[in-house]
Motif scaffolding. Structure first.
Motif, PDB file in Angstrom:
ATOM      1  N   HIS A 187      40.220  35.913  53.650  1.00 17.21           N
ATOM      2  CA  HIS A 187      40.558  34.608  53.092  1.00 17.21           C
ATOM      3  C   HIS A 187      39.575  34.225  51.986  1.00 17.21           C
ATOM      4  N   ALA A 188      38.321  34.528  52.213  1.00 17.99           N
ATOM      5  CA  ALA A 188      37.312  34.210  51.202  1.00 17.99           C
ATOM      6  C   ALA A 188      37.548  35.006  49.944  1.00 17.99           C
ATOM      7  N   ARG A 189      37.850  36.279  50.122  1.00 20.32           N
ATOM      8  CA  ARG A 189      38.068  37.110  48.934  1.00 20.32           C
ATOM      9  C   ARG A 189      39.308  36.663  48.173  1.00 20.32           C
ATOM     10  N   TYR A 190      40.306  36.222  48.934  1.00 19.94           N
ATOM     11  CA  TYR A 190      41.518  35.762  48.270  1.00 19.94           C
ATOM     12  C   TYR A 190      41.227  34.523  47.423  1.00 19.94           C
ATOM     13  N   ASN A 191      40.398  33.614  47.994  1.00 19.39           N
ATOM     14  CA  ASN A 191      40.061  32.413  47.227  1.00 19.39           C
ATOM     15  C   ASN A 191      39.156  32.733  46.043  1.00 19.39           C
ATOM     16  N   ILE A 192      38.433  33.805  46.168  1.00 21.53           N
ATOM     17  CA  ILE A 192      37.530  34.178  45.087  1.00 21.53           C
ATOM     18  C   ILE A 192      38.305  34.510  43.819  1.00 21.53           C
ATOM     19  N   ILE A 193      39.564  34.806  43.969  1.00 18.92           N
ATOM     20  CA  ILE A 193      40.329  35.268  42.809  1.00 18.92           C
ATOM     21  C   ILE A 193      40.371  34.215  41.712  1.00 18.92           C
ATOM     22  N   THR A 194      40.169  32.970  42.074  1.00 20.41           N
ATOM     23  CA  THR A 194      40.157  31.955  41.030  1.00 20.41           C
ATOM     24  C   THR A 194      38.769  31.764  40.487  1.00 20.41           C
ATOM     25  N   LEU A 195      37.871  32.282  41.250  1.00 21.24           N
ATOM     26  CA  LEU A 195      36.461  32.050  41.044  1.00 21.24           C
ATOM     27  C   LEU A 195      35.943  32.462  39.688  1.00 21.24           C
ATOM     28  N   LEU A 196      36.299  33.613  39.253  1.00 14.37           N
ATOM     29  CA  LEU A 196      35.632  34.129  38.076  1.00 14.37           C
ATOM     30  C   LEU A 196      36.690  34.457  37.082  1.00 14.37           C
ATOM     31  N   CYS A 197      37.459  33.576  36.672  1.00  9.63           N
ATOM     32  CA  CYS A 197      38.547  33.874  35.785  1.00  9.63           C
ATOM     33  C   CYS A 197      37.924  34.519  34.579  1.00  9.63           C
ATOM     34  N   LEU A 198      37.254  35.463  34.727  1.00  4.84           N
ATOM     35  CA  LEU A 198      36.909  36.547  33.859  1.00  4.84           C
ATOM     36  C   LEU A 198      36.050  36.261  32.641  1.00  4.84           C
ATOM     37  N   LEU A 199      35.172  37.110  32.564  1.00  3.78           N
ATOM     38  CA  LEU A 199      34.325  37.197  31.384  1.00  3.78           C
ATOM     39  C   LEU A 199      35.121  37.970  30.366  1.00  3.78           C
ATOM     40  N   VAL A 200      35.341  37.346  29.245  1.00  2.00           N
ATOM     41  CA  VAL A 200      36.181  38.008  28.293  1.00  2.00           C
ATOM     42  C   VAL A 200      35.325  38.753  27.310  1.00  2.00           C
ATOM     43  N   LEU A 201      35.456  39.880  27.162  1.00  6.45           N
ATOM     44  CA  LEU A 201      34.804  40.733  26.186  1.00  6.45           C
ATOM     45  C   LEU A 201      33.324  40.703  26.236  1.00  6.45           C
ATOM     46  N   PHE A 202      32.624  40.597  26.828  1.00  7.55           N
ATOM     47  CA  PHE A 202      31.270  40.503  27.238  1.00  7.55           C
ATOM     48  C   PHE A 202      30.263  40.610  26.118  1.00  7.55           C
ATOM     49  N   ALA A 203      29.544  39.567  26.010  1.00 10.95           N
ATOM     50  CA  ALA A 203      28.483  39.390  25.067  1.00 10.95           C
ATOM     51  C   ALA A 203      27.957  40.684  24.595  1.00 10.95           C
ATOM     52  N   THR A 204      28.683  41.224  23.722  1.00  8.16           N
ATOM     53  CA  THR A 204      28.344  42.510  23.213  1.00  8.16           C
ATOM     54  C   THR A 204      27.000  42.501  22.544  1.00  8.16           C
ATOM     55  N   HIS A 230      42.384  40.521  34.274  1.00  5.76           N
ATOM     56  CA  HIS A 230      42.136  40.052  35.632  1.00  5.76           C
ATOM     57  C   HIS A 230      41.041  40.912  36.253  1.00  5.76           C
ATOM     58  N   LEU A 231      40.467  40.405  37.331  1.00 10.60           N
ATOM     59  CA  LEU A 231      39.411  41.108  38.039  1.00 10.60           C
ATOM     60  C   LEU A 231      39.980  41.677  39.332  1.00 10.60           C
ATOM     61  N   ARG A 232      39.808  42.960  39.545  1.00  7.45           N
ATOM     62  CA  ARG A 232      40.279  43.622  40.762  1.00  7.45           C
ATOM     63  C   ARG A 232      39.135  43.677  41.764  1.00  7.45           C
ATOM     64  N   LEU A 233      39.313  42.979  42.891  1.00  5.65           N
ATOM     65  CA  LEU A 233      38.303  42.950  43.939  1.00  5.65           C
ATOM     66  C   LEU A 233      38.660  43.937  45.041  1.00  5.65           C
ATOM     67  N   ASP A 234      37.889  43.934  46.105  1.00  4.95           N
ATOM     68  CA  ASP A 234      38.136  44.844  47.229  1.00  4.95           C
ATOM     69  C   ASP A 234      39.513  44.602  47.840  1.00  4.95           C
ATOM     70  N   SER A 235      40.014  45.609  48.524  1.00  2.00           N
ATOM     71  CA  SER A 235      41.277  45.527  49.257  1.00  2.00           C
ATOM     72  C   SER A 235      42.462  45.238  48.350  1.00  2.00           C
ATOM     73  N   GLY A 236      42.346  45.582  47.079  1.00  4.63           N
ATOM     74  CA  GLY A 236      43.459  45.429  46.167  1.00  4.63           C
ATOM     75  C   GLY A 236      43.732  44.005  45.722  1.00  4.63           C
TER      76      GLY A 236
END
Length: 454
Positions: A8-25, A259-265
């Motif tokens: 449940h925690a991991r599922y909620n995490i999906i909103t957590l880090l709506c992604l670092l886009v292109l990373f401070a190159t 999107h960010l792919r976390l554990d368990s798909g």
């Protein structure tokens, strides 16, 4: 029960880090505090269509932009980037079915309120009293660009021809090569990995390739009742696709949907990531989110350089440059400068300067600190390259107690083929903190002047 709570925690995490886009190159910048005169040679001028009501509904292909030096008019490079009613880009090339369908339905050949006229400030010129006579167009809109730092004005003239407009100027500042996802300017060249949407794998500066790749190392700490845990991720966990691009003569616009792919798909929601590239600088959005049950988010976003292209780093608040030593070290060489607001890498092929911009309301909850180390021997999977010389970027932390929601940042960076000089940072800071002010006036309509402020 523990397994259910963790999932449940991991599922909620999906909103957590709506992604670092292109990373401070690269590196970050700060606040413009100097008021003395300076050359604003990197600033683009972006004029929204709703300011150009004198040209609204006119055919885009029949619009040209001029500047004057004295009484002489010269056409300048420009582009008009179209958007639909929802603010979505109308791509030169759509690379997803959704974007293609949207473009086919919404793209029009006429200027609308959401479109953006773009040119460079250094191409603007003098004010004229005879624009219509010199340009001989059906309609002319005078664009005044006011510089709040130098308290000066520059002018450009957007002209509409009912038929037979003059040929476009051939000068281009930017190009995009779609086959290998490469952005090309006269100053730099960025290339992105075809296999990994989040990885930049080449930077050419002054004709030399100086980058191995960009890297991301992230950690999410969560807590539910008596249960807690950690989720870690790297750049391989970031997946997505290219939606489309605009390959204009003044700027390149690209959008990836990530999107960010976390554990368990488990995947985070998709995030649109728009990147803007100009002749001297680039602007990249960074979006972090914190949603229950996450307590803390931390991320290290860096660029791994090769062949020791930099020998010094300049830091906000420090008068003398800090030597980048060749001695291997796992320590952050900038650990004593956590409060620095900008950083510049300088070396034999040029310099890279950047700033992380965050809303003041987040200052109490978000920590951003510069990061640099040099180690030629260590490999850090999933990276296959061995060693870093150096590795530089930023560490981001959303602190415990921070309110939930989105944390939207912007990374702006300035690249130069010349050595860094004190004062260079002011160019980027002025662009960020003292944006140009634009006014547009319809001054000529079928030979008549109506002096209507738009």
């Amino acid at each position: 029960m523990m397994s259910d709570a963790r999932n449940h925690a991991r599922y909620n995490i999906i909103t957590l880090l709506c992604l670092l886009v292109l990373f401070a190159t690269t590196t970050p910048l700060s606040y413009a505090t100097h008021a003395e005169a300076m050359v604003r040679e990197i600033d683009p001028v972006v004029v929204s269509g709703n300011k150009l009501s004198g040209l609204m509904g006119r055919t885009i292909d029949n619009i040209r932009v001029f500047s004057f030096r004295g009484a002489k008019a010269a056409m300048i490079p420009f582009q008009i980037d179209q958007k639909d009613s929802s603010g979505n880009w109308m791509w030169d090339s759509s690379m997803s079915a959704v974007a293609k369908e949207r473009d086919d339905a919404a793209k029009k050949a006429r200027l609308n309120a959401n479109d953006e006229l773009v040119f460079m400030l250094f191409d603007a010129g003098d004010k004229t009293t005879d624009s219509h006579g010199a340009i001989a167009a059906e309609r002319v809109v005078e664009i005044e660009i006011i510089d709040p730092v130098n308290h000066t004005s520059h002018w450009a003239y957007a002209a509409y021809y009912k038929s037979d407009p003059p040929p476009l100027v051939s000068t281009r500042y930017m190009r995009y090569r779609a086959k290998d996802q490469t952005v090309i300017s006269p100053v730099y060249e960025f290339s992105y990995s075809i296999e990994n949407i989040a990885v930049m794998n080449n930077l050419i500066l002054n004709g030399r390739s100086i980058m191995d790749r960009t890297k991301v190392r992230g950690r999410l700490d969560w807590n539910v009742l008596f249960f807690n845990g950690t989720v870690e991720f790297n750049e391989d966990a970031i997946e997505g696709y290219m939606e489309g691009y605009i390959d204009g003569p003044v700027r390149t616009v690209t959008r990836t949907v990530d999107h960010l792919r976390l554990d368990s798909g488990i995947n985070t929601p998709e995030v649109n990531s728009d990147h803007l590239y100009y002749k001297h600088h680039s602007e990249i959005p960074l979006l972090l989110s914190k949603v229950y049950p996450v307590n803390q988010v931390s991320m290290l976003a860096t660029t791994d350089y090769r062949n020791e292209p930099f020998d010094a780093v300049y830091i906000d608040g420090v008068d003398t440059p800090i030597e980048i030593k060749t001695t291997p070290s796992d320590d952050n060489l900038l650990a004593d400068y956590n409060d620095a607001t900008w950083m510049a890498l300088d070396g034999r092929y040029g310099s890279i300067l950047s700033v992380v911009i965050q809303p003041e309301t987040l200052n109490a909850y978000l920590s951003v600190s510069p990061y640099l180390f040099q180690d030629k021997n260590t490999s850090k999977p999933p990276e296959t390259y061995r060693g870093s010389s150096p590795e530089a970027g930023y560490r981001f932390r959303i602190l415990p107690g921070a309110p939930g929601g989105d944390y939207v940042l912007t990374i702006a960076y300035l690249l130069s083929t010349s050595p860094f000089q004190r004062g260079d940072e002011r160019k980027l800071l002025a662009m960020i903190n003292n944006p140009l002010v634009v006014k547009a006036t319809l001054i000529a309509d079928k030979g008549g002047f109506n002096n209507q402020n738009l």
